[in-house]
Design a protein around this motif. Structure first.
Motif, mmCIF file in Angstrom:
data_model
loop_
_atom_site.group_PDB
_atom_site.id
_atom_site.type_symbol
_atom_site.label_atom_id
_atom_site.label_comp_id
_atom_site.label_asym_id
_atom_site.label_seq_id
_atom_site.Cartn_x
_atom_site.Cartn_y
_atom_site.Cartn_z
ATOM 1 N N GLU B 88 1.180 -1.115 -0.209
ATOM 2 C CA GLU B 88 0.500 -0.134 0.058
ATOM 3 C C GLU B 88 0.172 1.205 -0.097
ATOM 4 N N ALA B 89 2.104 1.566 0.561
ATOM 5 C CA ALA B 89 3.056 1.988 1.147
ATOM 6 C C ALA B 89 3.315 2.403 -0.398
ATOM 7 N N ARG B 90 3.986 1.244 -1.237
ATOM 8 C CA ARG B 90 4.563 1.538 -2.323
ATOM 9 C C ARG B 90 3.497 2.142 -3.279
ATOM 10 N N ASP B 91 2.119 1.543 -3.223
ATOM 11 C CA ASP B 91 0.643 2.494 -4.519
ATOM 12 C C ASP B 91 1.150 4.210 -3.752
ATOM 13 N N ASN B 92 0.779 4.573 -2.697
ATOM 14 C CA ASN B 92 0.735 5.648 -2.740
ATOM 15 C C ASN B 92 2.120 6.338 -3.100
ATOM 16 N N ILE B 93 3.340 5.914 -2.576
ATOM 17 C CA ILE B 93 4.001 6.841 -3.705
ATOM 18 C C ILE B 93 4.890 6.347 -5.151
ATOM 19 N N ARG B 94 4.478 5.761 -5.170
ATOM 20 C CA ARG B 94 4.004 5.351 -6.894
ATOM 21 C C ARG B 94 3.271 6.338 -7.448
ATOM 22 N N ALA B 95 2.231 7.184 -7.197
ATOM 23 C CA ALA B 95 0.714 7.234 -7.221
ATOM 24 C C ALA B 95 1.440 8.873 -7.701
ATOM 25 N N PRO B 352 -3.270 19.815 12.119
ATOM 26 C CA PRO B 352 -2.351 18.962 13.172
ATOM 27 C C PRO B 352 -2.211 17.462 12.885
ATOM 28 N N TYR B 353 -2.893 17.284 11.837
ATOM 29 C CA TYR B 353 -3.000 15.379 11.451
ATOM 30 C C TYR B 353 -2.296 14.791 10.788
ATOM 31 N N THR B 354 -1.405 16.012 10.475
ATOM 32 C CA THR B 354 -0.140 15.838 8.743
ATOM 33 C C THR B 354 1.058 15.653 9.868
ATOM 34 N N PRO B 355 0.992 14.203 10.741
ATOM 35 C CA PRO B 355 2.210 14.957 11.852
ATOM 36 C C PRO B 355 3.578 13.941 10.726
ATOM 37 N N GLU B 356 4.887 14.301 10.735
ATOM 38 C CA GLU B 356 6.421 14.309 10.061
ATOM 39 C C GLU B 356 6.191 12.814 9.732
ATOM 40 N N PRO B 357 5.318 11.791 10.393
ATOM 41 C CA PRO B 357 5.975 10.383 10.507
ATOM 42 C C PRO B 357 5.226 10.055 8.875
ATOM 43 N N ILE B 358 3.845 10.151 9.517
ATOM 44 C CA ILE B 358 3.025 10.518 8.082
ATOM 45 C C ILE B 358 3.306 10.154 6.693
ATOM 46 N N GLY B 359 4.649 10.825 6.613
ATOM 47 C CA GLY B 359 4.787 11.622 5.394
ATOM 48 C C GLY B 359 6.417 10.194 5.548
ATOM 49 N N ASP B 360 6.802 10.008 6.279
ATOM 50 C CA ASP B 360 8.138 9.189 6.212
ATOM 51 C C ASP B 360 7.570 7.960 5.440
ATOM 52 N N TYR B 361 6.466 7.528 5.719
ATOM 53 C CA TYR B 361 6.634 5.807 5.817
ATOM 54 C C TYR B 361 4.893 5.651 4.309
ATOM 55 N N PHE B 362 4.362 6.690 4.183
ATOM 56 C CA PHE B 362 2.925 6.434 3.950
ATOM 57 C C PHE B 362 2.515 7.241 2.315
ATOM 58 N N ALA B 363 2.055 8.242 3.043
ATOM 59 C CA ALA B 363 1.753 9.870 2.621
ATOM 60 C C ALA B 363 1.968 8.890 0.906
ATOM 61 N N GLY B 364 2.994 9.566 0.071
ATOM 62 C CA GLY B 364 3.687 9.459 -1.058
ATOM 63 C C GLY B 364 4.813 10.064 -1.685
ATOM 64 N N PRO B 365 4.709 11.210 -1.171
ATOM 65 C CA PRO B 365 6.209 12.195 -1.199
ATOM 66 C C PRO B 365 7.374 11.605 -0.669
ATOM 67 N N ASN B 366 8.550 11.979 -1.215
ATOM 68 C CA ASN B 366 10.031 11.340 -0.576
ATOM 69 C C ASN B 366 10.148 12.114 0.479
ATOM 70 N N HIS B 367 10.948 10.904 1.112
ATOM 71 C CA HIS B 367 11.460 10.998 2.564
ATOM 72 C C HIS B 367 12.977 11.200 2.534
ATOM 73 N N THR B 368 13.624 11.234 1.392
ATOM 74 C CA THR B 368 15.103 11.529 0.755
ATOM 75 C C THR B 368 14.654 13.214 0.838
ATOM 76 N N LEU B 369 15.144 14.023 1.473
ATOM 77 C CA LEU B 369 15.562 15.453 1.670
ATOM 78 C C LEU B 369 16.667 16.089 1.825
ATOM 79 N N PRO B 370 16.101 17.125 1.829
ATOM 80 C CA PRO B 370 17.345 17.936 2.127
ATOM 81 C C PRO B 370 16.953 18.684 3.314
ATOM 82 N N THR B 371 18.951 18.302 3.755
ATOM 83 C CA THR B 371 18.880 18.536 5.063
ATOM 84 C C THR B 371 20.254 19.711 5.686
ATOM 85 N N MET B 372 20.220 20.295 6.548
ATOM 86 C CA MET B 372 21.211 21.508 7.369
ATOM 87 C C MET B 372 20.983 22.425 6.286
ATOM 88 N N GLY B 373 19.970 23.366 5.941
ATOM 89 C CA GLY B 373 19.780 24.118 5.391
ATOM 90 C C GLY B 373 20.091 24.555 3.899
#
Lengths: 430, 430
Positions: B88-95, B352-373
């Protein structure tokens, strides 16, 4: 030029890499000098920039910023005819790059789940422009215009001053026409340091683009992370696909147009016609004699000129896909039909009336292109290099409830219980 | 957490950089070890990889490739319930990532002038997946799926084996579900070397993505240029915008979800409400006690936790734009209206109902993100990182004739006569 008879089953990537052996060796001495310059500018700001400019460019400057009067004077020196050419080139380059813009969006993906992407320009960028005798106003256009089209509000050009404190008028005129917001008379590694870290008089930028010598390239490599950079460009290259229908005079001229850039420039011809290859080789010798930069071009052709004789057109295309040249000319009859078979090339010049110099100055696509085989994984400079994306995520309560337990399960599998708890506490307080 | 009272006229970029001081120091010792590993693999191929795997992972392997049987066994160990969550996570990420695809195009810009862009997938990529006790199947999904959506035909996963020669079943299951074409039991700097240079049993790739320890990060830095790389990721970060309407229990939980990643993880709260800030701080202390990874989270919060007290919401937003956090949560009422004011953030979590862990696993957008500014100049991992563009240019004879003299003039200004001659010879033979 070296002839390579391609065997029936073609060549492997490794064989192509050995034949074309393109690489830039890192120079430890350069690294140390550049590190010293970066440290000096980071610690002492304008004072260090002023001293390094005196040391390397032979001029002591009170202010680094080019004035409006200097820009007006440059336009006068360049003259109205060339100003018109610059403006026409600018308009063509802008028209092409406008097509690279992307719109922010946000859509409903599932019940109560809205996702999107926000595109925003980088807020301030630096463009490096080499100085010296050969001024390249075209590179100024190619590096500044995509930033301007992207909407970057602050575009600072850095270029070394001459001994009398002036800047080449073609550079100034191009920077102004392209839309630079500031021009600094600072060059070399000290300009990269000033751009990355900022000084009292030069606010820091977030990304630095543009070509430069080995010191500039090393400085860009070392500040990468603090700021973004474009590619580290290697020597220029052209690959030409041609058969017995091609005009050897033109093919030879196009190879030499690339070869005159640099002794390390690489020129490749892949052809099923040994007769064309011979004719081109003869023409190269003949035309070389007429070139002002013949020493450079002759060295390039001798050391980095390769002719691949292939069994057919398809095999020639396969060879170019392995080479991944910066510029690729297709000079087969009905050339456009072969575009779909090209996997790796920075820019593709289609047909006999699209010689590479057309793209250098005038057509519209960018001339800052991936070299040394990096076209296999990277792209021309463009608007996308001056924009960044933010992902957008929005769940409502119902959508959150639907996935909450699955997210907790995933977090627990990964051993990140606080991730699970951030979700759990929202369920508990519902 | 450290409190910073933001003055009325705000903070400068340099002040924010001094307060948040995020940076990764380069370790000279690591550089030398990694250079030795790269050289060994480049010179000795599989033999070096085998010996380094024995040395670092404690297991001698005859073959590095994970078999179909091992993948089936992994799916059994993971169990059908979690396989369904992965799917299911795969399908969301793919979409979501499908929306990032771009089409090749070619259009007439002026009479006889056709220009365009060709998008092609990179032909082969490598995805690094860290091993060890904490396995992150979500990262496998996030790194492999964009490549698969981009159309990359060959996606090789590299991950270190355990002492018994096995690979974590969650990693294998996720790689298989995501669409990896090969999985190699090779980790560390030796895997980056094998991917970049190729060995007898591992064909080289053109780009390497994925997180890793300091040795892997250094190896990626050193092979950059030979292959493409994604970002060099720093410690994870979250910034939260919240006011007196926010739930301090949830805000604290979200800060801790980031803090548990790493002692160097950074957590930022910007709020106009000192009352909320106090409540959040109390909750952080309370919730810390319940966390299995409390030592890590406590160190992160103590050393890299900052609360900015601002005069209003706008100033809080300005602070976050200067910080450019990897993750940004907007927890103001009617949160979506503030999105247009965010300049710099890797991913924006709205409401308030979009805590960060939702994006880590499941929502669809990538969790590999730019860090350190680096969100000020770079973007989340996406399909565009696995695609490259070739510019397309085609002039017919008439269009060529119209611009030929201008191109020659430009070439002469730049001192590149062979460029001019490539055009001139075509005029002469017309």
């Amino acid at each position: 030029m070296e002839w390579i008879e391609v065997p029936d089953d073609g060549l492997t990537l490794q064989e192509i890499r050995n034949i074309t052996k393109r690489s830039q060796a890192e120079n430890a001495g350069i690294r140390q000098s550049v590190e010293d310059i970066l440290t000096a500018v980071q610690e002492e700001g304008d004072r260090a920039v002023r001293e390094l400019t005196e040391k390397f460019d032979g001029v002591r400057l009170d202010s680094f910023l080019v004035t409006a009067e200097e820009i007006e004077e440059a336009a006068r020196k360049v003259g109205p005819e060339f100003m018109d050419i610059l403006t026409e080139a600018r308009d063509n380059i802008r028209a092409y790059h406008e097509r690279q813009k992307q719109e922010s969006w946000m859509d409903t993906f599932r019940d109560g789940v809205r996702l999107g992407a926000r595109y925003t320009p980088i807020q301030r960028v630096g463009v490096y422009v080499p100085g010296g005798t050969a001024a390249y106003p075209s590179t100024v256009l190619m590096d500044v215009i995509p930033a301007e089209v992207a909407g970057v509000p602050s575009i600072a050009v850095f270029t070394p001053p001459a001994k009398d404190g002036s800047v080449n008028p073609y550079i100034l005129a191009a920077a102004h026409v392209a839309g630079a917001t500031e021009i600094y008379k600072v060059g070399g590694a000290q300009s990269i340091a000033a751009a990355a870290f900022g000084t009292e008089s030069i606010p820091p930028v977030f990304k630095i683009v543009g070509p430069g010598n080995a010191y500039v390239a090393m400085a860009k490599r070392l500040v990468f992370g603090t700021v973004g950079i474009d590619m580290i460009a290697g020597p220029s290259e052209v690959g030409i696909l041609a058969d017995e229908n091609a005009n050897p005079v033109w093919v030879a001229a196009d190879l030499l147009a690339q070869a005159e850039h640099d002794r390390r420039a690489a020129v490749f011809l892949a052809t099923p016609s040994a007769a064309l290859a011979s004719a081109v080789e003869g023409e190269v010798e003949k035309q070389l004699a007429e070139l002002p930069r013949k020493d450079i071009a002759a060295a390039s052709v001798a050391d980095h000129g390769k002719i691949f004789i292939t069994k057919d057109r398809q095999q020639a295309i396969d060879i170019m896909n392995l080479i991944a040249p910066e510029h690729l000319e297709i000079d087969f009859p009905d050339a456009e039909q072969y575009v779909d078979q090209i996997q790796n090339a920075g820019a593709i010049f289609i047909g006999p009336y699209t010689p590479e110099p057309i793209g250098d100055y005038f057509a519209g696509p960018n001339h800052t292109l991936p070299t040394m085989g990096t076209a296999a994984f990277s792209s021309p400079l463009g608007v996308y290099d001056f924009v960044k994306r933010s992902s957008l995520l929005s769940y409502n309560k119902e959508a959150f409830d639907k996935v909450a337990e699955k997210v907790i399960r995933f977090a627990n599998v990964e051993g990140l219980q606080a991730h699970g708890l951030a979700v759990r506490r929202r369920i508990d307080e519902n």
